[in-house]
Motif scaffolding. Structure first.
Motif, PDB file in Angstrom:
ATOM      1  N   VAL A  59       0.826  -1.207   0.000  1.00  0.00           N
ATOM      2  CA  VAL A  59       0.000   0.000   0.000  1.00  0.00           C
ATOM      3  C   VAL A  59       0.856   1.251   0.000  1.00  0.00           C
ATOM      4  CG1 VAL A  59      -1.614   1.347   1.410  1.00  0.00           C
ATOM      5  CG2 VAL A  59      -2.001  -1.086   1.054  1.00  0.00           C
TER       6      VAL A  59
ATOM      7  N   ASN B 208       3.712   1.689  -1.302  1.00  0.00           N
ATOM      8  CA  ASN B 208       4.743   1.461  -2.325  1.00  0.00           C
ATOM      9  C   ASN B 208       5.202   2.789  -2.904  1.00  0.00           C
ATOM     10  OD1 ASN B 208       6.394   0.435  -4.276  1.00  0.00           O
ATOM     11  ND2 ASN B 208       4.735  -0.216  -5.634  1.00  0.00           N
TER      12      ASN B 208
ATOM     13  N   GLU C 290       0.212   6.084  -6.717  1.00  0.00           N
ATOM     14  CA  GLU C 290      -1.215   5.779  -6.719  1.00  0.00           C
ATOM     15  C   GLU C 290      -1.588   4.722  -7.753  1.00  0.00           C
ATOM     16  OE1 GLU C 290      -3.685   6.685  -4.708  1.00  0.00           O
ATOM     17  OE2 GLU C 290      -2.161   7.635  -3.461  1.00  0.00           O
TER      18      GLU C 290
ATOM     19  N   ILE D 242      -0.547   1.180  -9.609  1.00  0.00           N
ATOM     20  CA  ILE D 242       0.289  -0.002  -9.576  1.00  0.00           C
ATOM     21  C   ILE D 242      -0.222  -0.966 -10.629  1.00  0.00           C
ATOM     22  CG2 ILE D 242       0.858   0.293  -7.139  1.00  0.00           C
ATOM     23  CD1 ILE D 242      -1.211  -1.841  -6.498  1.00  0.00           C
TER      24      ILE D 242
ATOM     25  N   LYS E 179       0.215  -6.625  -8.560  1.00  0.00           N
ATOM     26  CA  LYS E 179       0.469  -6.134  -7.208  1.00  0.00           C
ATOM     27  C   LYS E 179      -0.828  -5.874  -6.470  1.00  0.00           C
ATOM     28  CE  LYS E 179       4.942  -6.128  -7.775  1.00  0.00           C
ATOM     29  NZ  LYS E 179       5.795  -7.101  -7.036  1.00  0.00           N
ATOM     30  N   GLU E 180      -1.810  -5.319  -7.183  1.00  0.00           N
ATOM     31  CA  GLU E 180      -3.107  -5.065  -6.566  1.00  0.00           C
ATOM     32  C   GLU E 180      -3.751  -6.378  -6.121  1.00  0.00           C
ATOM     33  OE1 GLU E 180      -6.546  -2.974  -5.254  1.00  0.00           O
ATOM     34  OE2 GLU E 180      -4.457  -2.418  -5.621  1.00  0.00           O
TER      35      GLU E 180
ATOM     36  N   ILE F  55      -2.097  -7.383  -2.858  1.00  0.00           N
ATOM     37  CA  ILE F  55      -2.639  -6.599  -1.737  1.00  0.00           C
ATOM     38  C   ILE F  55      -3.974  -7.174  -1.310  1.00  0.00           C
ATOM     39  CG2 ILE F  55      -3.548  -4.342  -1.087  1.00  0.00           C
ATOM     40  CD1 ILE F  55      -1.463  -3.087  -2.917  1.00  0.00           C
TER      41      ILE F  55
ATOM     42  N   LYS G 104      -4.241   2.117  -6.810  1.00  0.00           N
ATOM     43  CA  LYS G 104      -3.971   1.300  -5.628  1.00  0.00           C
ATOM     44  C   LYS G 104      -5.200   1.253  -4.722  1.00  0.00           C
ATOM     45  CE  LYS G 104      -0.806   3.039  -3.135  1.00  0.00           C
ATOM     46  NZ  LYS G 104       0.527   3.484  -2.756  1.00  0.00           N
TER      47      LYS G 104
END
Length: 602
Positions: free
Chosen positions: A439, A441, A445, A447, A451-452, A455, A488
Motif C-alpha cells: 500500500v 509502495n 497511486e 500499480i 500487485k493489486e 494486496i 492502488k
C-alpha cells in the motif's frame, strides 16, 4: 400592426446578403410568374382560336367532298335507272325461259359493271327485280331472305323519283365485303311509260371511300375526324376500331347540348383535355367531329413558358451573385466575426476571428480574440484547480480507509495472542506487514494489477483469520493481464463490501472469486460472491458517497469510482449487478495497456 412588427423584427435579424435577396428575389419571381401566366393564357387562347378556325375551314372542305360523293352516287343512281329502263325496252319483255334469264342476267351484270367504271364513288351495285332475282356487279353470297326488309323500306317510302339512304352498317348480305361497313342508297326502278315497277336498285359505298378524305386532310397535325350518325355511333372514322361503336355518354351529351358558338352550324368546346369541334351534316343527319389534344396543341406555349422560367432562373442566379459580391465587399468581415461568436456560443473556445482589416471591425475582432484567449486560460486554471481538489479529496478518503483496517487488524492480533494462537497471530502480522508494504509502495497511486491482486490476497488472508467460518476466496489473474495499470486499493473496498454486506449476513459459509479477462479494448476485473445480494435501491446507495446506515464504509466504493474516472476517463469505472438471495457481481473496467508501452506512474 402586429404582423408588420413581426415582419420588421424578422427582417432585422437577417444578414445583409439575406436582406438583399429577400427584397429582390420575390420581386423577380412574382414578375416572372405574372409574365408566364399572362403570356401562357394569351398564347393558349389565341392558339385555340386559330386552331378552331382552321378546323372549321378544314371541316367545310371535308363536308364538301362528302356531299360531292353523295351527289355523285345519287346521279349514278338516276343514270343507272335510265339504263335499266333501256335494257328492258331493248329486250322487249321479261325473260321467260331459263336461257333467256341467264342471258338477261349476264347483260344486266355487264351493264352494272360498265356504269360502276364511270362512277368511281360507287363501290358496288345490286338490282333486284320484282320476282326477287338478284343481279349484282359482284358475286353475291349472302342470305337472300334478309334483303326483304330493305326492299320493304324502299317500297314504303313511296318516293319513286327520290333515293333512300340507309345508315352506315356492317352486314353479311348485299355487300362485296362483309368485314367493311357500307353506306347504301336504294331506289325504285319503274317503267317510264307505264309506271309499272321493274325492281329496286341498290348502290353501295364502302366506308373507306369517305374516311380517305380524313387521312389526306392534314397529315402533319395530330387531329382525329369522324362522323357520328343520329344514334351517336361512329359511322366514318380513320381508326377502324371505332367504327359502328357509340361514343362515351359524357361526350354524346356534350355534343348534343353544344350550341352554335363558332358559326351557324359549328360549335366548339373542351372535353377531357381535348378541343372538340362539331359540324352538322344535315343531308344524313350526321355530325362531323374533330378532336385535337390540348396538351399537344399547347406544347409550343409550354415550351415558351419553360424558356421564360429558364430565363428567370438565370436572372435569379445573377441576383444571387450580385448579392454575394455586395455582401463580400461590405459585410464579409462582420460575417466572419459573427460565425466565430456563434461557435463560441456552442462551446467551441478554439474559434478565432480571422478578420485582418484595420478598421473598426478589425479592432472588434482583435478584442474578441484576446477575450477568447483569456477565457481559455482561465478555464484551464479552473480545471487544474478542480483536479487538484479531487485528488485531495480522494487522498483523504483513502487515508480514512487505511486506519480503519489497521485498527481492526491490530485488535485481531491482540485477541489471537490472548488466546495463545501464536501461529495465527504471526501469520496475521506477516500479512499486515505485506499489505502495508504494498500500500505504501513509494507513495505511487497507480500499480500493476498483479500487485493489486497481492494486496487483496493479503487483505483476504487477514479477514479470513478474523472470520474463518464466513467465507473462502479465490484470486485468478492471467499473466498476460498482470501488467495492467490500476489505482492502488481499488479491489480492497469491493472485497470488503462483499464480506460485510453479502457474506456475513448469509448465515452459511460463502465464496468470493476475483478474476480478470479482456473484453474488446478493455480489461475487466470481476469480484463476485454468492452472498445475500442487493435490490436496486441498495445498489444505488452502495455507489453513493454515504450509505444511510453503514456510514463511512461506502466511501471506499465511491473512492474507487472517482479515482478510475480521474486517472482513465469518465468511460471507465464500476458496474454492479446483484440479485437478492443469489449474490453480487462487481465489474471494474480498465484501459488496455498497448504492447511495448508502460505507464509512467506504475
Amino acid at each position: 400592426m402586429n404582423i408588420l412588427s413581426l415582419a420588421r423584427k424578422w427582417f432585422g435579424r437577417l444578414r445583409f446578403k439575406s436582406k438583399v435577396i429577400a427584397v429582390f428575389l420575390p420581386l423577380i419571381i412574382i414578375s416572372l410568374l405574372i409574365l408566364g401566366l399572362v403570356s401562357n393564357q394569351l398564347f393558349s387562347r389565341s392558339l385555340i382560336e386559330q386552331t378552331t378556325s382552321n378546323v372549321v375551314d378544314e371541316s367545310q372542305l371535308i363536308l364538301s367532298r362528302t356531299d360531292y360523293i353523295f351527289s355523285s352516287v345519287e346521279t349514278a343512281a338516276n343514270i343507272m335507272v335510265t339504263n335499266i329502263n333501256r335494257m328492258y325496252d331493248s329486250y322487249g319483255a321479261r325473260p321467260d325461259t331459263a336461257m333467256d334469264r341467264v342471258q338477261f342476267g349476264n347483260l344486266m351484270q355487264s351493264r352494272l359493271s360498265i356504269d360502276l367504271s364511270i362512277f368511281r364513288e360507287v363501290d358496288a351495285a345490286v338490282f333486284i327485280d320484282t320476282e326477287g332475282t338478284i343481279f349484282a356487279s359482284y358475286t353475291e353470297s349472302g342470305d337472300d331472305s334478309k334483303v326483304d326488309s330493305m326492299l320493304k323500306r324502299v317500297r314504303e317510302s313511296e318516293s319513286y323519283g327520290q333515293a333512300l339512304w340507309f345508315d352506315m352498317e356492317k352486314r353479311d348480305f348485299l355487300t362485296p365485303d362483309p368485314n367493311s361497313p357500307v353506306l347504301t342508297l336504294g331506289k325504285m326502278v319503274i317503267n317510264i311509260d307505264t309506271g309499272d315497277p321493274y325492281g329496286t336498285l341498290f348502290l353501295l359505298v364502302k366506308e373507306e371511300g369517305l374516311s380517305d378524305y380524313f387521312r389526306s386532310s392534314d397529315p402533319d397535325t395530330n387531329k382525329s375526324y369522324y362522323f357520328l350518325d343520329n344514334e351517336m355511333r361512329v359511322a366514318v372514322a380513320e381508326d377502324n376500331g371505332m367504327l359502328m361503336k357509340p361514343v362515351s355518354s359524357q361526350l354524346a351529351e356534350a355534343i348534343q347540348g353544344c350550341g352554335s358558338n363558332v358559326s351557324p352550324k359549328t360549335c366548339s368546346f373542351e372535353d377531357g383535355g381535348n378541343l372538340v369541334t362539331v359540324n352538322d351534316y344535315n343531308r344524313m343527319g350526321w355530325k362531323l367531329v374533330n378532336i385535337v389534344s390540348l396538351s399537344l396543341l399547347t406544347a409550343d406555349v409550354r415550351q415558351n413558358v419553360r424558356l421564360s422560367l429558364l430565363i428567370g432562373v438565370f436572372c435569379l442566379a445573377f441576383s444571387w451573385l450580385g448579392a454575394s459580391f455586395l455582401s463580400k465587399m461590405v459585410v464579409s468581415p462582420l460575417e466572419q466575426l459573427t460565425r466565430a461568436m456563434r461557435k463560441v456560443v456552442t462551446g467551441d473556445l478554439q474559434s478565432v476571428a480571422t478578420v485582418r482589416t484595420e478598421d473598426e471591425i478589425g479592432t472588434i475582432a482583435e478584442a474578441f480574440n484576446f477575450m477568447i484567449r483569456r477565457i481559455r486560460e482561465l478555464l484551464d486554471e479552473v480545471r487544474q484547480e478542480q483536479n487538484r481538489k479531487r485528488e485531495y479529496e480522494l487522498a483523504l478518503m483513502t487515508a480514512q480507509i487505511k486506519p480503519h483496517f489497521l485498527y481492526n487488524t491490530l485488535d485481531t492480533i491482540y485477541a489471537l495472542n490472548e488466546l495463545d494462537r501464536n501461529d495465527e497471530a504471526r501469520d496475521t502480522t506477516k500479512a499486515l506487514a505485506d499489505f502495508y508494504r504494498m500500500v505504501l509502495n513509494k507513495g505511487r497511486e497507480l500499480i500493476i494489477l498483479e500487485k493489486e491482486a497481492q494486496i487483496t490476497d493479503d487483505y483476504l488472508t487477514i479477514l479470513q483469520i478474523r472470520y474463518p467460518d464466513v467465507f473462502r476466496y479465490e484470486v485468478d489473474i492471467p499473466s498476460e493481464l498482470a501488467g495492467t495499470p490500476i489505482p492502488k486499493l481499488s479491489l480492497q473496498p469491493l472485497v470488503e463490501n462483499s464480506i460485510y454486506h453479502g457474506l456475513k449476513k448469509k448465515g452459511t459459509k460463502g465464496f468470493i472469486r476475483i478474476f480478470a479477462f479482456k473484453q474488446n479494448d478493455r480489461v475487466i476485473v470481476r469480484v463476485e460472491d454468492n452472498g445475500v445480494g442487493m435490490n436496486e435501491v441498495q445498489v444505488q446507495n452502495i455507489m453513493s458517497r454515504h450509505l444511510p446506515k453503514e456510514g463511512i464504509r461506502s466511501i471506499g466504493t465511491y473512492s474507487v469510482q472517482q479515482r478510475l474516472s480521474l486517472y482513465f476517463g469518465e468511460e471507465y469505472g464500476i458496474s454492479v449487478q446483484s440479485v437478492l438471495g443469489e449474490g453480487t457481481i462487481v465489474d471494474l473496467s480498465l484501459p488496455t495497456l498497448p504492447k511495448g508501452s508502460e505507464h509512467q506512474d506504475v
